[in-house]
Scaffold this motif. Structure first.
Motif, short mmCIF file in Angstrom:
data_model
loop_
_atom_site.label_atom_id
_atom_site.label_comp_id
_atom_site.label_asym_id
_atom_site.label_seq_id
_atom_site.Cartn_x
_atom_site.Cartn_y
_atom_site.Cartn_z
N VAL A 83 0.83 -1.20 0.00
CA VAL A 83 0.00 0.00 0.00
C VAL A 83 0.87 1.26 0.00
N MET A 84 0.65 2.10 -0.97
CA MET A 84 1.37 3.36 -1.06
C MET A 84 0.52 4.45 -0.41
N VAL A 85 1.09 5.13 0.58
CA VAL A 85 0.37 6.19 1.29
C VAL A 85 0.74 7.54 0.67
N VAL A 86 -0.25 8.22 0.10
CA VAL A 86 0.01 9.53 -0.52
C VAL A 86 -0.81 10.62 0.16
N GLU A 87 -0.35 11.85 0.03
CA GLU A 87 -1.09 12.95 0.65
C GLU A 87 -2.39 13.24 -0.10
N ASN A 88 -2.28 13.32 -1.43
CA ASN A 88 -3.43 13.76 -2.22
C ASN A 88 -3.69 12.89 -3.44
N ILE A 89 -4.89 13.03 -3.97
CA ILE A 89 -5.29 12.30 -5.16
C ILE A 89 -4.34 12.59 -6.33
N GLY A 103 0.82 -2.09 -6.61
CA GLY A 103 0.07 -2.29 -5.37
C GLY A 103 -1.17 -1.41 -5.37
N ILE A 104 -1.66 -1.11 -4.17
CA ILE A 104 -2.82 -0.22 -4.05
C ILE A 104 -2.42 1.01 -3.21
N TYR A 105 -3.39 1.88 -2.95
CA TYR A 105 -3.07 3.17 -2.33
C TYR A 105 -3.82 3.43 -1.03
N HIS A 106 -3.34 4.45 -0.32
CA HIS A 106 -4.15 5.07 0.73
C HIS A 106 -3.96 6.59 0.61
N VAL A 107 -5.05 7.28 0.37
CA VAL A 107 -4.98 8.74 0.23
C VAL A 107 -5.32 9.39 1.57
N LEU A 108 -4.36 10.12 2.13
CA LEU A 108 -4.57 10.75 3.44
C LEU A 108 -5.48 11.98 3.35
N GLY A 109 -5.45 12.64 2.22
CA GLY A 109 -6.22 13.88 2.09
C GLY A 109 -5.51 15.05 2.75
N GLY A 110 -4.19 15.04 2.73
CA GLY A 110 -3.42 16.15 3.30
C GLY A 110 -2.24 15.66 4.11
N ALA A 111 -1.62 16.58 4.85
CA ALA A 111 -0.48 16.23 5.70
C ALA A 111 -0.61 17.03 6.99
N SER A 115 1.26 24.46 11.92
CA SER A 115 1.24 25.92 11.76
C SER A 115 0.01 26.39 11.01
N ASN A 116 -0.65 25.49 10.27
CA ASN A 116 -1.91 25.86 9.63
C ASN A 116 -3.11 25.17 10.26
N GLY A 117 -2.90 24.67 11.47
CA GLY A 117 -4.01 24.07 12.21
C GLY A 117 -4.50 22.75 11.67
N ILE A 118 -3.65 22.04 10.90
CA ILE A 118 -4.05 20.72 10.42
C ILE A 118 -3.38 19.67 11.30
N GLY A 119 -4.18 19.06 12.15
CA GLY A 119 -3.65 18.09 13.12
C GLY A 119 -3.85 16.67 12.65
N VAL A 120 -3.47 15.72 13.50
CA VAL A 120 -3.53 14.30 13.13
C VAL A 120 -4.96 13.84 12.85
N GLU A 121 -5.93 14.53 13.44
CA GLU A 121 -7.32 14.11 13.25
C GLU A 121 -7.92 14.65 11.95
N ASP A 122 -7.18 15.53 11.27
CA ASP A 122 -7.72 16.12 10.05
C ASP A 122 -7.39 15.35 8.77
N ILE A 123 -6.54 14.34 8.91
CA ILE A 123 -6.23 13.52 7.73
C ILE A 123 -6.62 12.08 8.04
N ASP A 124 -6.76 11.27 6.99
CA ASP A 124 -7.37 9.96 7.18
C ASP A 124 -6.38 8.89 7.64
N ILE A 125 -5.86 9.06 8.87
CA ILE A 125 -4.95 8.06 9.44
C ILE A 125 -5.73 6.89 10.10
N PRO A 126 -6.84 7.15 10.81
CA PRO A 126 -7.54 6.04 11.48
C PRO A 126 -7.90 4.90 10.53
N ALA A 143 4.67 7.65 0.86
CA ALA A 143 5.02 8.54 -0.24
C ALA A 143 4.50 9.95 0.00
N CYS A 144 4.54 10.36 1.26
CA CYS A 144 4.20 11.76 1.58
C CYS A 144 5.28 12.63 0.95
#
Lengths: 199, 199
Positions: A83-89, A103-111, A115-126, A143-144
């Motif tokens: 599984v390749m983990v990428v930030e965005n589509i 293989g296949i992917y996992h899109v986090l939808g960000g990083a 400093s811009n208020g994007i925390g661990v709960e704002d991307i699809d880690i769970p 692959a971030c």
């Protein structure tokens, strides 16, 4: 005298897009009026609306799809253990165009970007952790991007998965430090992929 | 795997616009999907269609309008004896923003460009001649671009109007030679306008 309001609205729409300033927006709006015919404009308008109504994230990986699962997750020939983990589509499609990853992917939808208020709960880690728990995954390729945010995200994911029996790799720094995958040339991305190391 | 077809169509639409390459088009299409909400997209789509259906050329000058005549031609305070001849609508708005010109306009809709097959019949010169014949015009300011095409067009118009009792001026070469009015800074356009000479 300013532009008529029918065109002012369109200028606003164009200039709200990333990387499009006021002058370019004016040029584009006038191009639509002067150089495009009614049918082509209607297709353009329909495509705009369809992009939101027809597409949604794949239930498994977060890739764009018109079905429940994306074509990559539905493809029987792809290796579901890698599984390749990428930030965005967009990053996913950059990798796909190389045609070297099966293989296949996992899109986090960000990083993670404190400093811009994007925390661990704002991307699809769970959902990624859940996928790992299901036991089918043998290798996770992080692959971030090679930015501070991408590196932070990669390290955070690594820290969460230390107790699981999977290989975690990070694409090599073939990417220039501070660089975005989406803007790299294909050879650089290819080198980065080949040189991935245990993480 | 390539992008789903719902987004490929939109990428094609964006990349058909002037100055927008494939990579930018992908970025814009993904921005629409990821960052815009349904309502905003619908407004964008509606504005696209409206630009063609609500707007048409002013019957007198060729400027954009939602009525029969444009606001400039309908404005009683504008000096109808002074007509500025511009290649495109965009040039008209560049001049308007300076707020120093109080006459009216004539939009040619292009310039004579033999190397690209644009001849004298492809731009709106006949209607300009007709306007001059009506006798109300005292000065024609030729504000075609300072390009070979603009200069050719200006000279052609001048040659057609030699027998009429009007003053024909050409905006000064404050514009860098080869330059487009639409890309010049306001001061340059202002200087060019102030320094106009008999032609």
């Amino acid at each position: 005298m300013d532009y008529p309001k029918s065109i002012l609205g369109l200028i606003d729409n164009f200039s709200s897009l990333p990387g499009i300033g006021k002058k370019t927006a004016e040029r584009l709006a006038l191009h639509i009026y002067s150089n495009m015919n009614k049918d082509d404009i209607e297709v353009f308008a329909k495509n705009l609306v369809n992009v939101k109504s027809n597409l949604h994230p794949c239930k498994v990986c977060g890739n764009l799809t018109e079905e429940e699962l994306c074509p990559i997750c539905m493809d029987e020939t792809r290796d579901k253990s890698q599984v390749m983990v990428v930030e965005n589509i967009k990053d996913l499609f950059v990798i796909e165009k190389l045609e070297v990853f099966h293989g296949i992917y996992h899109v986090l939808g960000g990083a993670i970007d404190f400093s811009n208020g994007i925390g661990v709960e704002d991307i699809d880690i769970p959902h990624l952790i859940e996928r790992v728990k299901q036991g089918e995954i043998k290798e996770l390729i992080l692959a971030c991007n090679a930015t501070l945010e991408g590196e932070t995200t990669a390290r955070y994911i690594k820290s969460l998965l230390e107790d699981y029996d999977i290989k975690i790799t990070r694409i090599a720094h073939g990417l220039p430090v501070g660089g975005d995958i989406a803007y790299a040339d294909q050879t650089t991305v290819l080198k980065a992929l080949e040189g991935r190391r245990n993480y």
